[in-house]
Design a protein around this motif. Structure first.
Motif, short mmCIF file in Angstrom:
data_model
loop_
_atom_site.label_atom_id
_atom_site.label_comp_id
_atom_site.label_asym_id
_atom_site.label_seq_id
_atom_site.Cartn_x
_atom_site.Cartn_y
_atom_site.Cartn_z
N THR A 65 0.85 -1.19 0.00
CA THR A 65 0.00 0.00 0.00
C THR A 65 0.88 1.23 0.00
OG1 THR A 65 -0.11 -0.06 2.41
CG2 THR A 65 -1.90 -1.16 1.22
N ALA A 66 0.30 2.37 -0.32
CA ALA A 66 1.07 3.63 -0.45
C ALA A 66 1.82 3.98 0.83
CB ALA A 66 0.14 4.76 -0.85
N ASP A 67 1.27 3.65 1.99
CA ASP A 67 1.97 4.02 3.23
C ASP A 67 3.26 3.23 3.43
OD1 ASP A 67 0.42 1.78 3.67
OD2 ASP A 67 -0.32 2.42 5.62
N LEU A 68 3.44 2.13 2.71
CA LEU A 68 4.72 1.41 2.78
C LEU A 68 5.79 2.12 1.96
CD1 LEU A 68 3.60 -2.33 2.58
CD2 LEU A 68 4.44 -1.07 4.58
N ASP A 69 5.38 3.11 1.20
CA ASP A 69 6.31 3.91 0.39
C ASP A 69 6.76 5.16 1.14
OD1 ASP A 69 7.71 4.06 -1.98
OD2 ASP A 69 6.18 5.24 -3.00
N THR A 70 6.21 5.36 2.33
CA THR A 70 6.52 6.55 3.12
C THR A 70 7.28 6.15 4.38
OG1 THR A 70 4.44 7.49 2.34
CG2 THR A 70 5.49 8.58 4.20
N PRO A 71 8.60 6.42 4.40
CA PRO A 71 9.44 5.96 5.52
C PRO A 71 9.01 6.44 6.90
CG PRO A 71 10.80 6.65 3.70
CD PRO A 71 9.39 7.04 3.35
N ASN A 72 8.22 7.50 6.99
CA ASN A 72 7.79 8.00 8.31
C ASN A 72 6.42 7.47 8.71
OD1 ASN A 72 10.15 9.43 8.41
ND2 ASN A 72 9.23 11.36 7.79
N SER A 73 5.76 6.73 7.84
CA SER A 73 4.41 6.25 8.16
C SER A 73 4.46 5.18 9.23
CB SER A 73 3.70 5.71 6.91
OG SER A 73 4.21 4.45 6.56
N ARG A 74 3.39 5.09 10.00
CA ARG A 74 3.30 4.11 11.07
C ARG A 74 3.42 2.69 10.51
NH1 ARG A 74 -1.50 5.18 14.68
NH2 ARG A 74 -0.03 6.65 15.55
N ARG A 75 2.77 2.42 9.36
CA ARG A 75 2.80 1.07 8.79
C ARG A 75 4.21 0.71 8.31
NH1 ARG A 75 -0.01 -1.86 3.88
NH2 ARG A 75 -0.01 -3.94 4.75
N PHE A 76 4.88 1.66 7.64
CA PHE A 76 6.26 1.40 7.19
C PHE A 76 7.15 1.10 8.39
CE2 PHE A 76 10.63 2.63 6.41
CZ PHE A 76 10.90 2.05 5.18
N LEU A 77 7.10 1.95 9.40
CA LEU A 77 7.96 1.79 10.57
C LEU A 77 7.70 0.48 11.29
CD1 LEU A 77 7.92 5.45 11.91
CD2 LEU A 77 9.83 4.27 10.78
N SER A 78 6.43 0.11 11.45
CA SER A 78 6.14 -1.15 12.16
C SER A 78 6.54 -2.35 11.30
CB SER A 78 4.67 -1.22 12.56
OG SER A 78 3.84 -1.30 11.43
N THR A 79 6.36 -2.27 9.98
CA THR A 79 6.76 -3.37 9.10
C THR A 79 8.27 -3.55 9.12
OG1 THR A 79 4.84 -3.02 7.68
CG2 THR A 79 6.68 -4.27 6.74
N VAL A 80 9.02 -2.46 9.03
CA VAL A 80 10.48 -2.54 9.06
C VAL A 80 10.97 -3.06 10.41
CG1 VAL A 80 12.58 -1.12 9.07
CG2 VAL A 80 10.92 -0.88 7.23
N VAL A 106 20.80 -2.69 8.01
CA VAL A 106 20.70 -1.29 8.43
C VAL A 106 19.67 -0.50 7.63
CG1 VAL A 106 23.01 -1.17 9.41
CG2 VAL A 106 22.69 -0.71 6.99
N THR A 107 19.35 -0.95 6.43
CA THR A 107 18.39 -0.24 5.59
C THR A 107 17.43 -1.22 4.95
OG1 THR A 107 20.09 1.38 5.05
CG2 THR A 107 18.16 1.35 3.64
N PHE A 108 16.15 -0.91 5.03
CA PHE A 108 15.13 -1.71 4.37
C PHE A 108 14.38 -0.83 3.39
CE2 PHE A 108 15.83 -4.21 8.15
CZ PHE A 108 15.63 -5.51 7.73
N VAL A 109 14.19 -1.33 2.17
CA VAL A 109 13.37 -0.66 1.17
C VAL A 109 12.24 -1.62 0.84
CG1 VAL A 109 13.28 0.25 -1.18
CG2 VAL A 109 15.32 0.62 0.23
#
Length: 129
Positions: free
Chosen positions: A24-39, A66-69
């Motif tokens: 989803t689009a929020d996984l494309d935003t490094p500051n989003s709650r979903r991105f941060l929790s997934t990483v 150290v980095t996840f995309v």
């Protein structure tokens, strides 16, 4: 007396596909709650897999990513993960062996089918280093 050589830090990449995480689009935003929790979850499970190895562990210590995309898979039905990881290579021991690491990760992920509670695309695991 001669000092022992210090371990050298080197990078490798790790790629795999999560088949049960819809992109989803929020996984494309490094500051989003979903991105941060997934990483955070990915980092936990990948760290367990990296540190849980056996034979490659003697030559390589402190393996960590150290980095996840996160990026979209086909029709956003799944999520591709690219991780930049590092390790310390002890010059007095055997060198980093990406094939061994691949085998260890394959074993730790139940033949590249599970990473924690996530399902993996069996043909997606790739280690480059």
């Amino acid at each position: 007396t001669t000092a022992a050589p210090k371990p050298i830090s080197r990078n490798f990449t790790l790629n795999f596909t999560l088949t049960d995480l819809r992109y989803t689009a929020d996984l494309d935003t490094p500051n989003s709650r979903r991105f941060l929790s997934t990483v955070k979850v990915m980092n936990y499970y990948v760290s367990l897999a990296l540190l849980g190895g056996s034979s490659a562990s003697s030559a390589v210590s402190q393996r960590t990513c150290v980095t996840f995309v996160l990026r979209s898979g086909r029709s956003r039905d799944y999520t591709k993960v690219d991780a930049v990881c590092s390790y310390k290579d002890n010059a007095s021991l055997a060198r980093f062996d990406r094939e061994k690491l691949y085998q260890e990760l394959s074993t730790m992920t139940n033949n590249v089918t599970k990473l924690g509670h996530y399902s993996l695309d069996r043909s997606s695991l790739y280690v480059d280093g």
